[in-house]
Write a protein that holds these residues in place. Structure first.
Motif, mmCIF file in Angstrom:
data_model
loop_
_atom_site.group_PDB
_atom_site.id
_atom_site.type_symbol
_atom_site.label_atom_id
_atom_site.label_comp_id
_atom_site.label_asym_id
_atom_site.label_seq_id
_atom_site.Cartn_x
_atom_site.Cartn_y
_atom_site.Cartn_z
ATOM 1 N N LYS A 57 -4.596 5.842 -6.834
ATOM 2 C CA LYS A 57 -3.485 6.552 -7.485
ATOM 3 C C LYS A 57 -2.998 7.766 -6.696
ATOM 4 N N SER A 58 -3.347 7.845 -5.426
ATOM 5 C CA SER A 58 -2.876 8.977 -4.615
ATOM 6 C C SER A 58 -1.478 8.732 -4.044
ATOM 7 N N LYS A 59 -0.907 7.562 -4.295
ATOM 8 C CA LYS A 59 0.441 7.174 -3.852
ATOM 9 C C LYS A 59 0.461 6.747 -2.376
ATOM 10 N N LYS A 60 -0.589 6.050 -1.956
ATOM 11 C CA LYS A 60 -0.652 5.557 -0.569
ATOM 12 C C LYS A 60 0.485 4.582 -0.267
ATOM 13 N N THR A 61 0.748 3.669 -1.209
ATOM 14 C CA THR A 61 1.786 2.668 -0.966
ATOM 15 C C THR A 61 3.172 3.300 -0.930
ATOM 16 N N SER A 223 -3.469 12.597 -0.648
ATOM 17 C CA SER A 223 -4.305 13.076 -1.754
ATOM 18 C C SER A 223 -3.452 13.768 -2.801
ATOM 19 N N LYS A 224 -3.904 13.694 -4.047
ATOM 20 C CA LYS A 224 -3.215 14.383 -5.129
ATOM 21 C C LYS A 224 -3.443 15.882 -5.030
ATOM 22 N N GLY A 229 -0.931 16.971 -10.429
ATOM 23 C CA GLY A 229 -1.251 15.596 -10.072
ATOM 24 C C GLY A 229 -0.050 14.739 -9.744
ATOM 25 N N LYS A 230 1.169 15.228 -10.030
ATOM 26 C CA LYS A 230 2.378 14.462 -9.710
ATOM 27 C C LYS A 230 2.767 14.602 -8.244
ATOM 28 N N ILE A 231 2.150 15.555 -7.564
ATOM 29 C CA ILE A 231 2.461 15.811 -6.156
ATOM 30 C C ILE A 231 1.365 15.230 -5.268
#
Length: 351
Positions: A57-61, A223-224, A229-231
């Motif tokens: 959920k760190s937004k890697k994709t 990383s979050k 946590g949205k960033i």
């Protein structure tokens, strides 16, 4: 004695191979073409591979989507500026984890970020969904795709862990990393892959993570932010070029990643020191005293291992490529001296 025919065939192949791999001092070799940069810092070149890593959920994709969109459009997206060679302007995107529905969202996002139509096929990106296949089948499909597809300059493998059976197997890990090196070199393209970090720390998962750290051109860590946590924050975990300034992004109402300007990064143990060239003389002394605490002399590989521990003691944790450059830096400034095949600490050095 007359050798068997198959031996003569093998000998011919061996001679051909020697001719191919032998380095000539009189021949000119071009540096690999740079295809992805961040603020002028090279993170990807033709003939090499890199990775994005982070916890779930760190937004890697999302981060990878920005790289691909920049390569498709030539525009700067987030901080990425990508430019593929004109003869290799196609992208092969391989997802090993998600369903076709979720992969379709990723493809749609990439095209929107690139400013390209989403209601028609784009010949410059080929998206393969390999969730239902075994690790061996996935690797065979990738091999066949690289053999068949023309003009591929960038390959994304979202889920390298799913190309092997055991993430902690040294032999499997080394084998797949060798495969990445072989594919990127033989087909003259760049491969960017994705791997999770351990949940308990900031180390890449398993033995394959260790091999990635040692061989990859660049490893980006996503990383979050601890307070919001949205960033998501993007840093260089390992990089051959100089380190770039970290940046941050967040997902907007349009479901696309957007750069967070003037984001304040809270320094932690991993990024307290961003570059060995920016360290004070005293910081280097502290790290080197720790490095040579157990031995006054080291062979080269033992020196790199000791430098890793020594500089980690002051909050500077990096992989082999950076440590090799650090060693060169220390030799140039006479902080380390070479005596034959061994290296020792020179406490009278000055930067």
């Amino acid at each position: 004695m007359i050798q068997p025919n198959n031996y003569r065939i093998d000998e011919a192949k061996y001679k051909s191979l020697l001719k191919y791999i032998r380095l000539s001092v009189t021949e000119k070799y071009e540096f690999p073409q740079e295809i992805v940069q961040i603020d002028g810092v090279t993170i990807a070149t033709i003939g090499n591979f890199s990775a994005s890593t982070g916890k779930p959920k760190s937004k890697k994709t999302f981060n990878v989507s920005a790289i691909v969109a920049s390569a498709l459009s030539g525009k700067e997206i987030l901080k990425y500026k990508a430019e593929l060679p004109s003869c290799k302007n196609r992208i092969l995107y391989i997802d090993t984890e998600q369903s076709k529905c979720h992969c379709h969202k990723v493809l749609h996002r990439i095209l929107k970020l690139a400013g390209l139509p989403t209601d028609q096929e784009n010949d410059n990106i080929q998206f393969l969904v390999l969730r239902e296949y075994t690790p061996d089948q996935r690797r065979d499909i990738i091999r066949w795709a690289l053999h068949e597809e023309q003009n591929i300059g960038l390959v994304i493998i979202d889920g390298i862990r799913d190309l092997i059976h055991d993430i902690n197997s040294p032999s499997e890990s080394l084998d797949i990393i060798n495969e990445l090196m072989r594919w990127s070199s033989y087909y003259e393209l760049h491969i960017h892959t994705v791997l999770h970090l351990n949940k308990g720390d900031d180390n890449t998962r398993g033995h394959i993570g260790t091999e990635l750290n040692n061989k990859a051109e660049t490893i980006l860590q996503i990383s979050k932010n601890n307070e919001n946590g949205k960033i998501s924050e993007v840093r260089a975990m390992h990089i051959r070029d100089r380190e770039f300034t970290p940046f941050a992004f967040e997902i907007g109402e349009d479901s696309l990643p957007h750069l967070v300007k003037e984001h304040q990064f809270k320094k932690n143990k991993m990024d307290r020191l961003t570059s060995y060239t920016d360290m004070t003389e005293q910081q280097h002394r502290t790290a080197l005293e720790s490095t040579f605490a157990e031995s006054a002399e080291y062979g080269y590989q033992s020196l790199l291992d000791a430098l890793k521990k020594g500089y980690e003691s002051i909050g500077y944790s990096r992989g082999r490529n950076t440590l090799v450059n650090l060693c060169k830096f220390l030799l140039e400034h006479h902080a380390i001296t070479k005596n034959g095949r061994t290296y020792s600490y020179n406490s009278s050095f000055h930067l």
